[in-house]
Design an enzyme around this catalytic site. Structure first.
Site, PDB file in Angstrom:
ATOM      1  N   SER A   1    -100.331  35.769 -13.448  1.00 58.47           N
ATOM      2  CA  SER A   1    -101.316  35.420 -12.422  1.00 58.47           C
ATOM      3  C   SER A   1    -102.246  36.599 -12.164  1.00 58.47           C
ATOM      4  O   SER A   1    -102.870  37.100 -13.084  1.00 58.47           O
ATOM      5  CB  SER A   1    -100.605  34.938 -11.154  1.00 58.47           C
ATOM      6  OG  SER A   1    -101.497  34.316 -10.267  1.00 58.47           O
TER       7      SER A   1
ATOM      8  N   GLU B   1    -100.646  24.152 -14.208  1.00 52.02           N
ATOM      9  CA  GLU B   1    -100.736  25.323 -13.334  1.00 52.02           C
ATOM     10  C   GLU B   1    -100.936  24.923 -11.866  1.00 52.02           C
ATOM     11  O   GLU B   1    -100.256  25.417 -10.968  1.00 52.02           O
ATOM     12  CB  GLU B   1    -101.908  26.218 -13.770  1.00 52.02           C
ATOM     13  CG  GLU B   1    -101.753  26.866 -15.133  1.00 52.02           C
ATOM     14  CD  GLU B   1    -100.871  28.096 -15.121  1.00 52.02           C
ATOM     15  OE1 GLU B   1    -100.358  28.460 -14.044  1.00 52.02           O
ATOM     16  OE2 GLU B   1    -100.699  28.696 -16.194  1.00 52.02           O
TER      17      GLU B   1
ATOM     18  N   HIS C   1     -97.739  26.601 -12.089  1.00 50.06           N
ATOM     19  CA  HIS C   1     -97.906  28.043 -11.968  1.00 50.06           C
ATOM     20  C   HIS C   1     -96.589  28.652 -11.493  1.00 50.06           C
ATOM     21  O   HIS C   1     -95.934  28.112 -10.599  1.00 50.06           O
ATOM     22  CB  HIS C   1     -99.015  28.302 -10.947  1.00 50.06           C
ATOM     23  CG  HIS C   1     -99.610  29.667 -10.988  1.00 50.06           C
ATOM     24  ND1 HIS C   1    -100.261  30.166 -12.092  1.00 50.06           N
ATOM     25  CD2 HIS C   1     -99.681  30.639 -10.032  1.00 50.06           C
ATOM     26  CE1 HIS C   1    -100.709  31.380 -11.812  1.00 50.06           C
ATOM     27  NE2 HIS C   1    -100.366  31.697 -10.586  1.00 50.06           N
TER      28      HIS C   1
END
Length: 465
Positions: A199, A317, A387
């Site tokens: 990230s 995600e 994610h």
């Protein structure tokens, strides 16, 4: 809890036999834990508030490195987050420290992995239990070093006369210099350093690829779920954010308490809300160490021929942020379909497409590039393949990830098994680079969909690559 002093966590994992490790600055007292040498809270630099970091100076005697150091002051986790609520730890401006896990500080010249955590540049810590790296160090016979640096306004505020911006990025650069200077004393090879980030940690690595002074400090990179759709160089309203922060603070930033700084940070974030999921704070183009946007691209291309790269995204995600939201709750059948459609579109726009573009840019400039996608295990969870779903495959243990909504319906044995191939790939890459992945059957990425390596089993048409 906020404090201006280093952390004293009382972590039960600190129990174990003492071990002394001598590095360039002096001697550290760590612990022997389950066959590994663990050093916690190792300071790599110090910095004044809103000032650049300076390398840690040598110290006399033996310095304790048995308890975690402070983490950057940060707001609490988002309520209802798919990732649950981690134990943040003691927050302190004295947060420029490392967690080091090595099979032995014996001069064996092992591969070195440096971990940069995510958290939208406003939260997280490499020292969190959910990022424990024991499994990687043991399975791969590698040295793993996790970085804590400044976040939020303390790390990325850009306001003339107060903060130049990019201080958190400068912290990471200083941490990499510390690794270069001390890796050999930790049983690692300073010439074989792989950066791994997820990230915003992956976004940081992308930034550093365009910083000429950073490139000699690492050999390979792994970018997990880099939000490259954010762009590189900061949001266009960076100046407005700085103005709102100062207005909300209403006093001298150098004299304000940590509580006041955090309150002003969050208020300023709300003032500039409306940019979707774009973090309010982050790296700014043209502020040290980043060149302007054109210079960053030129530096990325210039450094590509000597670079091995792995990068990729999960299939869904945005499920981490949108899964099980109000759309599907109010209209269970149609709403879930609409929700999945939104997740697919935003995942493609913010993560997948810009990641593939970056892969093509680096490959075209001479880097050896490999692209992956994570499908995730079959699951009815709205967060599946979202994610952060790859993080427990790599880090931590069952206790650290207990009660995490995104893992609902999965046993820890399932998580461990699903992550085995991912851990093997990352460890092989850290040890042998591009040739090692080729031996595992990966194909170099040159813009061909067929070259994307897949992890996991559950695939949904129209979501992802």
């Amino acid at each position: 809890m906020l404090s201006d002093s280093p952390a004293r966590s009382g972590d039960p994992l600190a129990a174990g036999a003492d071990v002394l490790v001598t590095v360039r600055g002096g001697t550290l007292r760590g612990r022997q834990e389950n066959g590994l040498t663990v050093l916690r809270g190792v300071r790599y630099a110090t910095a004044p508030r809103f000032g650049p970091p300076a390398p840690e100076q040598p110290w006399p005697g033996v310095r304790d490195a048995v308890e975690h150091g402070g983490v950057s002051p940060q707001p609490p986790a988002r309520p209802g987050s798919a990732g649950g609520a981690p134990q943040i730890g003691v927050q302190s401006e004295d947060c420029l420290n490392l967690t080091i896990v090595t099979p032995a500080a014996d001069g064996a010249r092992r591969p070195v992995i440096v971990w940069l955590h995510g958290g939208s540049y406003r939260s997280g810590a490499g020292s969190w239990d959910r990022y424990r790296t024991d499994r990687l160090a043991r399975e791969g016979d590698v040295v793993v070093i996790s970085v804590n640096s400044r976040l939020g306004a303390l790390g990325y505020l850009s306001a003339p006369g107060v903060s130049p911006g990019n201080l958190g990025l400068l912290d990471q650069l200083e941490a990499l210099r510390w690794v270069r200077d001390n890796a050999a004393d930790l049983g690692g090879d300073p010439g074989n350093v792989t950066l791994v980030g997820q990230s915003s940690g992956a976004h940081s690595i992308a930034c550093l690829l365009g910083v000429a002074q950073a490139r000699p400090l690492f050999r390979r990179v792994v970018l997990q779920s880099p939000p490259l759709g954010l762009g590189l160089g900061g949001a266009p309203d960076t100046g407005r954010l700085g103005e709102r922060f100062l207005a909300r603070l209403g006093g001298d930033p150098s004299e304000a308490s940590l509580e006041q700084l955090l309150a002003a940070q969050q208020a300023a974030e709300r003032d500039v809300a409306g940019r979707g999921f774009t973090p309010a704070y982050g790296p700014v183009a043209g502020a040290d160490p980043l060149p302007d946007a054109e210079g960053w691209l030129a530096a990325c291309r210039a450094g590509a021929p000597d670079l091995d790269v792995v990068l990729g995204t999960t299939r869904r995600e945005m499920a981490y942020f949108l899964g099980g939201g109000p759309i599907s709750e109010r209209v269970p059948l149609v709403g879930r379909a609409v929700e999945n459609g939104v997740i697919g579109v935003v995942t493609w726009t913010a993560f997948t497409r810009p990641t593939l573009r970056f892969a093509r840019l680096l490959s075209g400039a001479g880097a050896r590039v490999f692209v992956y996608g994570i499908d995730g295990p079959a699951s009815a969870s709205p967060y599946r393949a979202g994610h952060c779903s790859d993080l427990p495959w790599l880090f931590g243990d069952e206790a650290a990830w207990a009660q995490t909504p995104m893992l609902a319906g999965q046993s820890w044995q399932d998580v461990t098994e699903h992550g085995r191939a991912l851990r093997s790939a990352w460890l092989s890459f850290a040890a042998g680079g591009a040739p090692a992945l080729t031996e595992l059957g990966w194909q170099p990425y040159r813009g061909r969909r067929a070259a994307v390596h897949r992890f996991g089993t559950a695939r949904s048409a129209g979501l992802g690559y």
